[in-house]
Motif scaffolding. Structure first.
Motif, PDB file in Angstrom:
ATOM      1  N   GLU A 199      -1.789 -10.172  -3.242  1.00 41.52           N
ATOM      2  CA  GLU A 199      -2.068 -10.076  -4.673  1.00 41.52           C
ATOM      3  C   GLU A 199      -0.789  -9.794  -5.452  1.00 41.52           C
ATOM      4  O   GLU A 199      -0.533 -10.395  -6.509  1.00 41.52           O
ATOM      5  CB  GLU A 199      -3.094  -8.970  -4.917  1.00 41.52           C
ATOM      6  N   HIS A 200       0.041  -8.879  -4.908  1.00 44.19           N
ATOM      7  CA  HIS A 200       1.299  -8.568  -5.586  1.00 44.19           C
ATOM      8  C   HIS A 200       2.222  -9.775  -5.591  1.00 44.19           C
ATOM      9  O   HIS A 200       2.866 -10.086  -6.605  1.00 44.19           O
ATOM     10  CB  HIS A 200       1.976  -7.397  -4.873  1.00 44.19           C
ATOM     11  N   ASP A 202      -3.369  -6.513  -0.626  1.00 47.46           N
ATOM     12  CA  ASP A 202      -2.525  -6.003  -1.714  1.00 47.46           C
ATOM     13  C   ASP A 202      -1.197  -6.747  -1.777  1.00 47.46           C
ATOM     14  O   ASP A 202      -0.683  -7.047  -2.856  1.00 47.46           O
ATOM     15  CB  ASP A 202      -2.272  -4.505  -1.521  1.00 47.46           C
ATOM     16  N   THR A 204     -11.821  -2.588  -8.465  1.00 46.23           N
ATOM     17  CA  THR A 204     -12.019  -1.838  -7.212  1.00 46.23           C
ATOM     18  C   THR A 204     -12.704  -2.659  -6.132  1.00 46.23           C
ATOM     19  O   THR A 204     -12.965  -2.146  -5.039  1.00 46.23           O
ATOM     20  CB  THR A 204     -12.871  -0.577  -7.476  1.00 46.23           C
ATOM     21  N   LYS A 236      -6.508  -4.367   4.063  1.00 44.42           N
ATOM     22  CA  LYS A 236      -6.301  -4.005   2.662  1.00 44.42           C
ATOM     23  C   LYS A 236      -4.830  -4.150   2.290  1.00 44.42           C
ATOM     24  O   LYS A 236      -4.482  -4.643   1.201  1.00 44.42           O
ATOM     25  CB  LYS A 236      -6.772  -2.560   2.452  1.00 44.42           C
ATOM     26  N   GLU A 237      -3.940  -3.717   3.200  1.00 46.85           N
ATOM     27  CA  GLU A 237      -2.509  -3.844   2.943  1.00 46.85           C
ATOM     28  C   GLU A 237      -2.106  -5.301   2.772  1.00 46.85           C
ATOM     29  O   GLU A 237      -1.318  -5.641   1.881  1.00 46.85           O
ATOM     30  CB  GLU A 237      -1.724  -3.214   4.092  1.00 46.85           C
ATOM     31  N   ASP A 241      -7.583   3.822  -1.056  1.00 43.28           N
ATOM     32  CA  ASP A 241      -7.368   2.623  -0.249  1.00 43.28           C
ATOM     33  C   ASP A 241      -8.573   2.292   0.618  1.00 43.28           C
ATOM     34  O   ASP A 241      -8.720   1.142   1.048  1.00 43.28           O
ATOM     35  CB  ASP A 241      -6.140   2.806   0.652  1.00 43.28           C
ATOM     36  N   MET A 246       0.850  -1.190   0.000  1.00 44.46           N
ATOM     37  CA  MET A 246       0.000   0.000   0.000  1.00 44.46           C
ATOM     38  C   MET A 246       0.885   1.238   0.000  1.00 44.46           C
ATOM     39  O   MET A 246       1.863   1.318   0.730  1.00 44.46           O
ATOM     40  CB  MET A 246      -0.901   0.014   1.241  1.00 44.46           C
ATOM     41  N   LYS A 247       0.545   2.217  -0.862  1.00 37.51           N
ATOM     42  CA  LYS A 247       1.310   3.452  -0.877  1.00 37.51           C
ATOM     43  C   LYS A 247       1.134   4.164   0.452  1.00 37.51           C
ATOM     44  O   LYS A 247       0.153   3.985   1.165  1.00 37.51           O
ATOM     45  CB  LYS A 247       0.854   4.326  -2.033  1.00 37.51           C
ATOM     46  N   ASN A 263     -11.774  -4.822  -4.095  1.00 38.33           N
ATOM     47  CA  ASN A 263     -11.063  -5.058  -2.826  1.00 38.33           C
ATOM     48  C   ASN A 263     -10.928  -3.792  -1.981  1.00 38.33           C
ATOM     49  O   ASN A 263     -10.309  -3.822  -0.915  1.00 38.33           O
ATOM     50  CB  ASN A 263      -9.675  -5.632  -3.093  1.00 38.33           C
TER      51      ASN A 263
END
Length: 378
Positions: free
Chosen positions: A132-133, A129, A76, A125-126, A50, A1-2, A78
């Motif tokens: 997923e990455h 992500d 979107t 969420k982090e 996010d 996550m950014k 997620n």
């Protein structure tokens, strides 16, 4: 996550948007707002946030429709959504749940509750992500390399599947008990209130432990884990682990010189000992023993139990990710199969080694070795 995490605030009332911005600004989030459903959907399509704080009742495209559109789009779906509503009744919540929102907040919003809900959903969420990455990276390698890497592709699929399943179980329990407390607080007995709160607390701890394990495993696999070794007194580390254990640790026999020290990250050693002891209590039988000795330049720690032991055909896979032997003992216990793979990674990053040995004549023996520390002077 950014970093910082971005949050979209959607509400047709400007004072509500300003209030939420004022509450969240001290937390350092990147905030932006939308005054209605159409504007929100355009903002999400241009730059997905996010997390979304979404008003339920709005003219035109309302919160339920916005949530439905976000969750219907794979790009979107997620993004976690917290629905804000002044409607404190079951039908509104069911409607929002049907649209796919993760959480609710009732207006006027409580600052502490807002911070907690936002923080927890951003953490999940982090993790999503990251998984997923990680999955995308390994799948690209599989496609570019030989058939030997097909096994890695299956591993990442299992990783994602196990994470999604095990995250969903405690999260569903937390949401369910929270909804019961919210909807039926006045009609619930004090005993039931305490029981539901205890269940939420227990499942929150389970969820936190699972998330920590998944993040640790991902860090190890990505080569991002680092250690901060120092001189640790082994007997103190063992006693500290037993003191925090939820099991009947009074029955554990410890054999360890008082002055034995080891060069290791203390948090990593504590996690390894805890995992080994959990295995002894969950899958073995008493009595359990912890033995630590110095062997030349190494300190060897062994955790032994008197259970059925590990099937011989499974020993080679024991420290792999998601490794769970198909035995009566393992089927009776819940677990992701990540524990020993994390132990192996923690041992190696500290210059050590973890392995399994049969405990003759019966049981299991889990071993970890680390560089010995200097012997303290009297």
């Amino acid at each position: 996550m950014k970093s910082p995490a971005s949050i979209l605030i959607v509400d047709d009332e400007s004072q509500n948007r300003r209030l939420l911005e004022a509450l969240l600004t001290p937390e350092g989030y990147a905030l932006r707002t939308a005054a209605g459903g159409q504007e929100a959907l355009a903002s999400i399509a241009e730059n997905p946030p996010d997390l979304i704080l979404l008003d339920f009742l709005m003219p035109g495209i309302d919160g339920r429709q916005v949530a439905g559109a976000v969750k219907a789009d794979p790009a979107t779906s997620n993004i976690p959504i917290i629905m804000l509503t002044a409607l404190d009744h079951r039908e509104a919540r069911l409607t929002a749940l049907d649209a796919g929102v993760e959480e609710f907040l009732t207006k006027p919003v409580d600052r502490a509750e807002l911070w907690l809900r936002v923080r927890n959903l951003l953490r999940l969420k982090e993790l999503g992500d990251l998984l997923e990455h990680h999955q995308g990276t390994l799948e690209a390698e599989v496609a570019a390399r030989t058939a030997e890497l097909q096994e890695a592709n299956e591993a990442i699929r299992s990783y994602t599947a196990v994470a999604a399943h095990d995250l969903r179980t405690p999260l569903a329990s937390i949401i369910g008990f929270s909804a019961l407390l919210t909807d039926d607080w006045d009609s619930l007995s004090e005993e039931n209130r305490r029981k539901f709160v205890a269940a939420i607390d227990r499942q929150s701890r389970n969820l936190s432990t699972l998330v920590d394990g998944l993040l640790a495993s991902a860090s190890i696999e990505g080569g991002e884990l680092s250690a901060s070794p120092e001189q640790v007194v082994v007997r103190e580390a063992i006693d500290g682990c037993l003191a925090l254990s939820p099991w009947d640790s009074a029955s554990v026999v410890v054999s360890c010189p008082q002055d034995l020290t080891v060069w290791v990250d203390p948090a990593h050693l504590a996690r390894i000992l805890d995992n080994y002891l959990q295995n002894a209590f969950k899958y073995g039988l008493p009595p359990a023993r912890v033995e630590a000795v110095r062997v030349r330049d190494l300190v060897r720690v062994r955790v032994l139990d008197s259970g059925p032991g590990v099937p011989s055909d499974f020993v080679s896979s024991l420290f792999g990710r998601f490794a769970r032997a198909d035995t009566a003992a393992t089927r009776a216990q819940k677990g992701t199969g990540l524990g020993l793979s994390i132990v192996r990674g923690l041992a190696e990053v500290n210059g050590g080694h973890a392995r399994y040995e049969p405990n003759v004549p019966r049981g299991s023996c889990f071993v970890v070795e680390f560089p010995a520390g200097a012997v303290p002077r009297a």
